[in-house]
Design a protein around this motif. Structure first.
Motif, PDB file in Angstrom:
ATOM      1  N   GLU A  72       0.808  -1.226   0.000  1.00  0.00           N
ATOM      2  CA  GLU A  72       0.000   0.000   0.000  1.00  0.00           C
ATOM      3  C   GLU A  72       0.842   1.278   0.000  1.00  0.00           C
ATOM      4  O   GLU A  72       0.493   2.265  -0.639  1.00  0.00           O
ATOM      5  CB  GLU A  72      -1.018  -0.013   1.151  1.00  0.00           C
ATOM      6  CG  GLU A  72      -0.458   0.212   2.552  1.00  0.00           C
ATOM      7  CD  GLU A  72       0.127  -1.010   3.239  1.00  0.00           C
ATOM      8  OE1 GLU A  72      -0.072  -1.157   4.448  1.00  0.00           O
ATOM      9  OE2 GLU A  72       0.814  -1.814   2.577  1.00  0.00           O
ATOM     10  N   THR A  73       2.001   1.257   0.698  1.00  0.00           N
ATOM     11  CA  THR A  73       2.858   2.454   0.749  1.00  0.00           C
ATOM     12  C   THR A  73       3.441   2.752  -0.625  1.00  0.00           C
ATOM     13  O   THR A  73       3.464   3.901  -1.075  1.00  0.00           O
ATOM     14  CB  THR A  73       4.024   2.243   1.752  1.00  0.00           C
ATOM     15  OG1 THR A  73       3.565   1.456   2.846  1.00  0.00           O
ATOM     16  CG2 THR A  73       4.563   3.556   2.246  1.00  0.00           C
ATOM     17  N   GLU A  74       3.914   1.697  -1.298  1.00  0.00           N
ATOM     18  CA  GLU A  74       4.483   1.869  -2.645  1.00  0.00           C
ATOM     19  C   GLU A  74       3.415   2.347  -3.619  1.00  0.00           C
ATOM     20  O   GLU A  74       3.659   3.235  -4.442  1.00  0.00           O
ATOM     21  CB  GLU A  74       5.073   0.530  -3.126  1.00  0.00           C
ATOM     22  CG  GLU A  74       6.243   0.065  -2.287  1.00  0.00           C
ATOM     23  CD  GLU A  74       6.379  -1.451  -2.171  1.00  0.00           C
ATOM     24  OE1 GLU A  74       7.161  -1.890  -1.307  1.00  0.00           O
ATOM     25  OE2 GLU A  74       5.694  -2.189  -2.921  1.00  0.00           O
ATOM     26  N   ALA A  75       2.208   1.762  -3.519  1.00  0.00           N
ATOM     27  CA  ALA A  75       1.113   2.133  -4.423  1.00  0.00           C
ATOM     28  C   ALA A  75       0.755   3.616  -4.268  1.00  0.00           C
ATOM     29  O   ALA A  75       0.567   4.332  -5.253  1.00  0.00           O
ATOM     30  CB  ALA A  75      -0.107   1.257  -4.174  1.00  0.00           C
ATOM     31  N   ARG A  76       0.697   4.068  -3.018  1.00  0.00           N
ATOM     32  CA  ARG A  76       0.346   5.479  -2.773  1.00  0.00           C
ATOM     33  C   ARG A  76       1.449   6.415  -3.267  1.00  0.00           C
ATOM     34  O   ARG A  76       1.180   7.492  -3.789  1.00  0.00           O
ATOM     35  CB  ARG A  76       0.056   5.716  -1.288  1.00  0.00           C
ATOM     36  CG  ARG A  76      -1.249   5.061  -0.862  1.00  0.00           C
ATOM     37  CD  ARG A  76      -1.776   5.523   0.489  1.00  0.00           C
ATOM     38  NE  ARG A  76      -3.105   4.947   0.690  1.00  0.00           N
ATOM     39  CZ  ARG A  76      -3.392   4.010   1.587  1.00  0.00           C
ATOM     40  NH1 ARG A  76      -2.434   3.544   2.386  1.00  0.00           N
ATOM     41  NH2 ARG A  76      -4.621   3.540   1.693  1.00  0.00           N
ATOM     42  N   THR A  77       2.697   5.984  -3.119  1.00  0.00           N
ATOM     43  CA  THR A  77       3.815   6.790  -3.633  1.00  0.00           C
ATOM     44  C   THR A  77       3.743   6.851  -5.160  1.00  0.00           C
ATOM     45  O   THR A  77       3.917   7.920  -5.758  1.00  0.00           O
ATOM     46  CB  THR A  77       5.171   6.190  -3.184  1.00  0.00           C
ATOM     47  OG1 THR A  77       5.179   6.063  -1.772  1.00  0.00           O
ATOM     48  CG2 THR A  77       6.328   7.077  -3.609  1.00  0.00           C
ATOM     49  N   PHE A  78       3.461   5.715  -5.790  1.00  0.00           N
ATOM     50  CA  PHE A  78       3.336   5.653  -7.253  1.00  0.00           C
ATOM     51  C   PHE A  78       2.256   6.631  -7.722  1.00  0.00           C
ATOM     52  O   PHE A  78       2.441   7.387  -8.670  1.00  0.00           O
ATOM     53  CB  PHE A  78       2.988   4.221  -7.680  1.00  0.00           C
ATOM     54  CG  PHE A  78       3.022   4.006  -9.171  1.00  0.00           C
ATOM     55  CD1 PHE A  78       4.170   3.519  -9.796  1.00  0.00           C
ATOM     56  CD2 PHE A  78       1.916   4.290  -9.970  1.00  0.00           C
ATOM     57  CE1 PHE A  78       4.210   3.330 -11.181  1.00  0.00           C
ATOM     58  CE2 PHE A  78       1.944   4.101 -11.344  1.00  0.00           C
ATOM     59  CZ  PHE A  78       3.097   3.615 -11.955  1.00  0.00           C
ATOM     60  N   SER A  79       1.127   6.631  -7.018  1.00  0.00           N
ATOM     61  CA  SER A  79      -0.001   7.507  -7.349  1.00  0.00           C
ATOM     62  C   SER A  79       0.415   8.981  -7.246  1.00  0.00           C
ATOM     63  O   SER A  79       0.155   9.783  -8.150  1.00  0.00           O
ATOM     64  CB  SER A  79      -1.170   7.220  -6.411  1.00  0.00           C
ATOM     65  OG  SER A  79      -2.184   8.182  -6.564  1.00  0.00           O
ATOM     66  N   ARG A  80       1.101   9.315  -6.161  1.00  0.00           N
ATOM     67  CA  ARG A  80       1.519  10.708  -5.937  1.00  0.00           C
ATOM     68  C   ARG A  80       2.506  11.157  -7.010  1.00  0.00           C
ATOM     69  O   ARG A  80       2.372  12.240  -7.585  1.00  0.00           O
ATOM     70  CB  ARG A  80       2.149  10.823  -4.542  1.00  0.00           C
ATOM     71  CG  ARG A  80       2.600  12.227  -4.176  1.00  0.00           C
ATOM     72  CD  ARG A  80       3.011  12.320  -2.703  1.00  0.00           C
ATOM     73  NE  ARG A  80       4.014  11.327  -2.291  1.00  0.00           N
ATOM     74  CZ  ARG A  80       5.294  11.394  -2.618  1.00  0.00           C
ATOM     75  NH1 ARG A  80       5.751  12.380  -3.340  1.00  0.00           N
ATOM     76  NH2 ARG A  80       6.139  10.466  -2.203  1.00  0.00           N
ATOM     77  N   VAL A  81       3.491  10.292  -7.301  1.00  0.00           N
ATOM     78  CA  VAL A  81       4.527  10.619  -8.290  1.00  0.00           C
ATOM     79  C   VAL A  81       3.912  10.848  -9.676  1.00  0.00           C
ATOM     80  O   VAL A  81       4.388  11.661 -10.456  1.00  0.00           O
ATOM     81  CB  VAL A  81       5.589   9.481  -8.325  1.00  0.00           C
ATOM     82  CG1 VAL A  81       6.479   9.584  -9.534  1.00  0.00           C
ATOM     83  CG2 VAL A  81       6.426   9.509  -7.051  1.00  0.00           C
ATOM     84  N   HIS A  82       2.814  10.122  -9.965  1.00  0.00           N
ATOM     85  CA  HIS A  82       2.173  10.262 -11.280  1.00  0.00           C
ATOM     86  C   HIS A  82       1.033  11.278 -11.279  1.00  0.00           C
ATOM     87  O   HIS A  82       0.273  11.364 -12.247  1.00  0.00           O
ATOM     88  CB  HIS A  82       1.711   8.891 -11.789  1.00  0.00           C
ATOM     89  CG  HIS A  82       2.863   8.021 -12.189  1.00  0.00           C
ATOM     90  ND1 HIS A  82       3.511   7.191 -11.286  1.00  0.00           N
ATOM     91  CD2 HIS A  82       3.536   7.900 -13.358  1.00  0.00           C
ATOM     92  CE1 HIS A  82       4.509   6.580 -11.907  1.00  0.00           C
ATOM     93  NE2 HIS A  82       4.556   6.994 -13.162  1.00  0.00           N
ATOM     94  N   GLY A  83       0.922  12.017 -10.160  1.00  0.00           N
ATOM     95  CA  GLY A  83      -0.072  13.091 -10.091  1.00  0.00           C
ATOM     96  C   GLY A  83      -1.513  12.605 -10.141  1.00  0.00           C
ATOM     97  O   GLY A  83      -2.404  13.306 -10.632  1.00  0.00           O
ATOM     98  N   TRP A  84      -1.767  11.422  -9.615  1.00  0.00           N
ATOM     99  CA  TRP A  84      -3.131  10.877  -9.679  1.00  0.00           C
ATOM    100  C   TRP A  84      -4.054  11.425  -8.601  1.00  0.00           C
ATOM    101  O   TRP A  84      -5.258  11.250  -8.663  1.00  0.00           O
ATOM    102  CB  TRP A  84      -3.094   9.338  -9.590  1.00  0.00           C
ATOM    103  CG  TRP A  84      -2.581   8.701 -10.850  1.00  0.00           C
ATOM    104  CD1 TRP A  84      -2.350   9.324 -12.040  1.00  0.00           C
ATOM    105  CD2 TRP A  84      -2.229   7.319 -11.042  1.00  0.00           C
ATOM    106  NE1 TRP A  84      -1.865   8.422 -12.964  1.00  0.00           N
ATOM    107  CE2 TRP A  84      -1.780   7.178 -12.376  1.00  0.00           C
ATOM    108  CE3 TRP A  84      -2.243   6.197 -10.210  1.00  0.00           C
ATOM    109  CZ2 TRP A  84      -1.359   5.966 -12.897  1.00  0.00           C
ATOM    110  CZ3 TRP A  84      -1.825   4.987 -10.737  1.00  0.00           C
ATOM    111  CH2 TRP A  84      -1.392   4.868 -12.071  1.00  0.00           C
TER     112      TRP A  84
END
Length: 341
Positions: free
Chosen positions: A220-232
């Motif tokens: 979940e931490t990686e997924a949320r970071t991925f989302s933030r980095v991609h501006g989702w």
């Protein structure tokens, strides 16, 4: 029937130096709990300090190697899995070879003449863990090693390939070559988000590999970071998993499935525009020994069924079973025989 070498892993082989530490130790070395980072200068003395601790254990690890060993354990077919990565010509490297052979994995290590075998400090506080990787030799993997006929033969033999995102920091060109081979030959190519820092600082390399991924794993931490980095602009795990599964693909042979683990919360699986959730096996707090390797074990369990052509529900069930076994033991270790049915 599981054929020899059906599953290939490539990654950073690290010897885990695992010890129970206290909060003061984490503060001393500026380490956050439940994180995975690369060692900086300030972290280097911690390895020496941990090797002097009474409760220290040495376990052959590294994310991809953990997953491959767990898959091998569940398959119980010698040589069903193979693995490549770089170690040093030293005592730790020797330990690693011995450990992998005992596990039944066909390892083809690249051996570096100069750099020592990579190590990972596993700091355990009350069952939770923090990982600090000193890559050393693991960082020296050579693209040329992959192209040698005896090593490329492992790629050709494999029908399923798994690489943790950590390898993006070492040899993105090796990942690209193997990913393109998989797409061209209708093989299943799988990767892991692996750590928040990979999603942040190796975003370009990760994006380049993403179209080839048929299965994407993460927590979940990686997924949320991925989302933030991609501006989702969303923290919703189901929404993020769906978006990752719908990322454009390089090959149309397989759809993409995203699997996000969330510790004690259900595993989120996104495919075909739909999300399913699978509850994990509840574990009383007093039985939790060490979460190190839980995510790797989930992947290993999942892949052990995937290579046998079993449905996704079975794959997830095996992943949940494997991580449940691992968190009740120290490090990514397991009993001699699985009792998964």
């Amino acid at each position: 029937m599981v054929s020899e070498g059906i599953l290939l892993g490539m990654g950073n082989p690290l010897l885990d130096i695992s010890a129970a530490v206290d909060e003061a130790f984490l503060q001393k070395y500026d380490v956050k709990l439940n994180n995975a980072i690369l060692a900086e200068e300030k972290h280097l003395p911690m390895y020496e300090e941990m090797t002097g601790m009474d409760n220290v254990e040495y376990i052959a690890g590294g994310a991809t190697q953990n997953s491959i060993k767990v898959a091998q354990w569940l398959l119980q077919v010698p040589g069903a899995t193979s693995y490549m990565g770089c170690i040093g010509k030293d005592k730790f490297g020797g330990e690693m070879k011995k450990n992998a052979k005992l596990a039944g994995v066909n390892v083809h290590y690249c051996e570096d003449e100069v750099a020592p075998t990579g190590t990972c400090a596993v700091c355990v506080v009350g069952g939770e863990r923090s990982l600090i990787a000193n890559l050393s030799a693991a960082n020296c993997y050579k693209f040329e090693h992959l192209k040698r006929p005896e090593n490329w033969a492992l790629v050709e033999k494999a029908k399923f390939i798994y690489i943790a995102g950590f390898f993006l920091t070492v040899s993105p060109e090796s990942i690209q070559l193997v990913a393109e081979h998989a797409a061209k030959n209708n093989k299943v190519f799988t990767m892991n988000l692996s750590a928040p820092f990979i999603c942040e600082f190796f975003k370009d390399a990760q994006e380049k590999a993403l179209p080839y991924m048929d299965f994407v794993f993460g927590n979940e931490t990686e997924a949320r970071t991925f989302s933030r980095v991609h501006g989702w602009e969303t923290d919703d795990i189901e929404e993020i998993a769906l978006k990752i599964s719908q990322w454009p693909k390089a090959s149309g042979t397989y759809k993409r499935t995203t699997l996000i683990t969330q510790g004690a919360d259900p595993v989120v699986v996104a495919e075909d525009g739909k999300v399913k959730k699978f509850p994990v096996i509840p574990l009383p707090k007093e039985k939790l020994v060490d979460t190190n390797g839980a995510g790797d074990a989930f992947v290993g369990g999942f892949l052990s069924q995937l290579v046998q052509g079993n449905p996704i529900e079975e794959c997830v069930r095996a992943g949940i079973y494997a991580s449940n076994v691992i968190i009740q033991r120290s490090g990514c270790t397991y009993p001699e025989k699985p009792d998964f049915n």
